[in-house]
Design a protein around this motif. Structure first.
Motif, PDB file in Angstrom:
ATOM      1  N   GLY A  79       0.818  -1.202   0.000  1.00  0.00           N
ATOM      2  CA  GLY A  79       0.000   0.000   0.000  1.00  0.00           C
ATOM      3  C   GLY A  79       0.850   1.250   0.000  1.00  0.00           C
ATOM      4  N   LEU A  80       0.195   2.357   0.279  1.00  0.00           N
ATOM      5  CA  LEU A  80       0.844   3.666   0.326  1.00  0.00           C
ATOM      6  C   LEU A  80       1.136   4.007   1.784  1.00  0.00           C
ATOM      7  N   VAL A  81       2.372   4.401   2.050  1.00  0.00           N
ATOM      8  CA  VAL A  81       2.768   4.754   3.419  1.00  0.00           C
ATOM      9  C   VAL A  81       3.697   5.956   3.360  1.00  0.00           C
ATOM     10  N   GLN A  82       3.671   6.761   4.384  1.00  0.00           N
ATOM     11  CA  GLN A  82       4.553   7.923   4.443  1.00  0.00           C
ATOM     12  C   GLN A  82       5.962   7.510   4.852  1.00  0.00           C
ATOM     13  N   PRO A  83       6.954   8.288   4.460  1.00  0.00           N
ATOM     14  CA  PRO A  83       8.315   8.003   4.903  1.00  0.00           C
ATOM     15  C   PRO A  83       8.376   7.906   6.428  1.00  0.00           C
ATOM     16  N   GLY A  84       9.120   6.894   6.898  1.00  0.00           N
ATOM     17  CA  GLY A  84       9.204   6.640   8.325  1.00  0.00           C
ATOM     18  C   GLY A  84       8.160   5.685   8.843  1.00  0.00           C
ATOM     19  N   GLY A  85       7.200   5.368   8.009  1.00  0.00           N
ATOM     20  CA  GLY A  85       6.115   4.468   8.411  1.00  0.00           C
ATOM     21  C   GLY A  85       6.496   3.004   8.306  1.00  0.00           C
ATOM     22  N   LEU A  96       7.152 -10.090   5.952  1.00  0.00           N
ATOM     23  CA  LEU A  96       8.240  -9.120   5.883  1.00  0.00           C
ATOM     24  C   LEU A  96       7.761  -7.873   6.608  1.00  0.00           C
ATOM     25  N   GLN A  97       8.315  -7.654   7.794  1.00  0.00           N
ATOM     26  CA  GLN A  97       8.017  -6.450   8.553  1.00  0.00           C
ATOM     27  C   GLN A  97       8.961  -5.355   8.080  1.00  0.00           C
ATOM     28  N   MET A  98       8.389  -4.257   7.614  1.00  0.00           N
ATOM     29  CA  MET A  98       9.179  -3.159   7.068  1.00  0.00           C
ATOM     30  C   MET A  98       8.950  -1.921   7.918  1.00  0.00           C
ATOM     31  N   ASP A  99       9.995  -1.460   8.563  1.00  0.00           N
ATOM     32  CA  ASP A  99       9.936  -0.273   9.417  1.00  0.00           C
ATOM     33  C   ASP A  99      10.828   0.822   8.847  1.00  0.00           C
ATOM     34  N   SER A 100      10.610   2.023   9.322  1.00  0.00           N
ATOM     35  CA  SER A 100      11.419   3.178   8.893  1.00  0.00           C
ATOM     36  C   SER A 100      11.516   3.237   7.380  1.00  0.00           C
ATOM     37  N   LEU A 101      10.390   3.112   6.727  1.00  0.00           N
ATOM     38  CA  LEU A 101      10.374   3.053   5.263  1.00  0.00           C
ATOM     39  C   LEU A 101      10.836   4.354   4.650  1.00  0.00           C
ATOM     40  N   LYS A 102      11.518   4.204   3.507  1.00  0.00           N
ATOM     41  CA  LYS A 102      12.066   5.329   2.772  1.00  0.00           C
ATOM     42  C   LYS A 102      11.463   5.362   1.373  1.00  0.00           C
ATOM     43  N   PRO A 103      11.477   6.514   0.716  1.00  0.00           N
ATOM     44  CA  PRO A 103      10.951   6.567  -0.658  1.00  0.00           C
ATOM     45  C   PRO A 103      11.640   5.566  -1.578  1.00  0.00           C
ATOM     46  N   GLU A 104      12.912   5.306  -1.355  1.00  0.00           N
ATOM     47  CA  GLU A 104      13.640   4.360  -2.211  1.00  0.00           C
ATOM     48  C   GLU A 104      13.230   2.911  -1.985  1.00  0.00           C
TER      49      GLU A 104
END
Length: 115
Positions: free
Chosen positions: A10-16, A80-88
């Motif tokens: 989905g769509l998440v903000q940076p850091g999400g 897959l737990q993804m934390d501190s997501l970045k635009p890249e």
């Protein structure tokens, strides 16, 4: 027939954070390794996390410390737990299982990191 179905993108903000799931159906046996890959637009598919049965989980340098692979053998499900997501980190994410009788891929789930 083995099928892998991803969900959780989905769509998440940076850091999400997001948690991807991959449900496997069919006969899962003689597994060598399993994991997650991703493919960003215009780029080649790359390894994100790979877990060797009975061994360690390897992570791409770009996600170390932020992403965590796990599995529930009773449910035949990978996570897959993804934390501190970045635009890249924006990409289509695919789960993968390598069994003695062949490689199996899911259809992918889209992850977009944007403000």
């Amino acid at each position: 027939q083995v099928q892998l179905v991803e969900s959780g993108g989905g769509l998440v903000q940076p850091g999400g954070s997001l948690r991807l799931s991959c449900a496997a159906t069919g006969t899962i046996s003689s597994v060598n390794n399993m994991g997650w890959y991703r493919q960003a637009p215009g780029q080649q598919r790359e390894l994100v996390a790979a877990h060797a049965i009975g061994g360690m989980t390897m992570y791409a340098d770009s996600v170390k410390g932020r992403f965590t692979f796990s599995r529930d053998s009773a449910k035949n499900t990978l996570y897959l737990q993804m934390d501190s997501l970045k635009p890249e980190d924006t990409a289509d994410y695919y789960c993968h299982i390598d069994m003695a009788r062949g490689d199996y891929w899911g259809q992918g789930t889209q992850v977009t990191v944007s403000s």
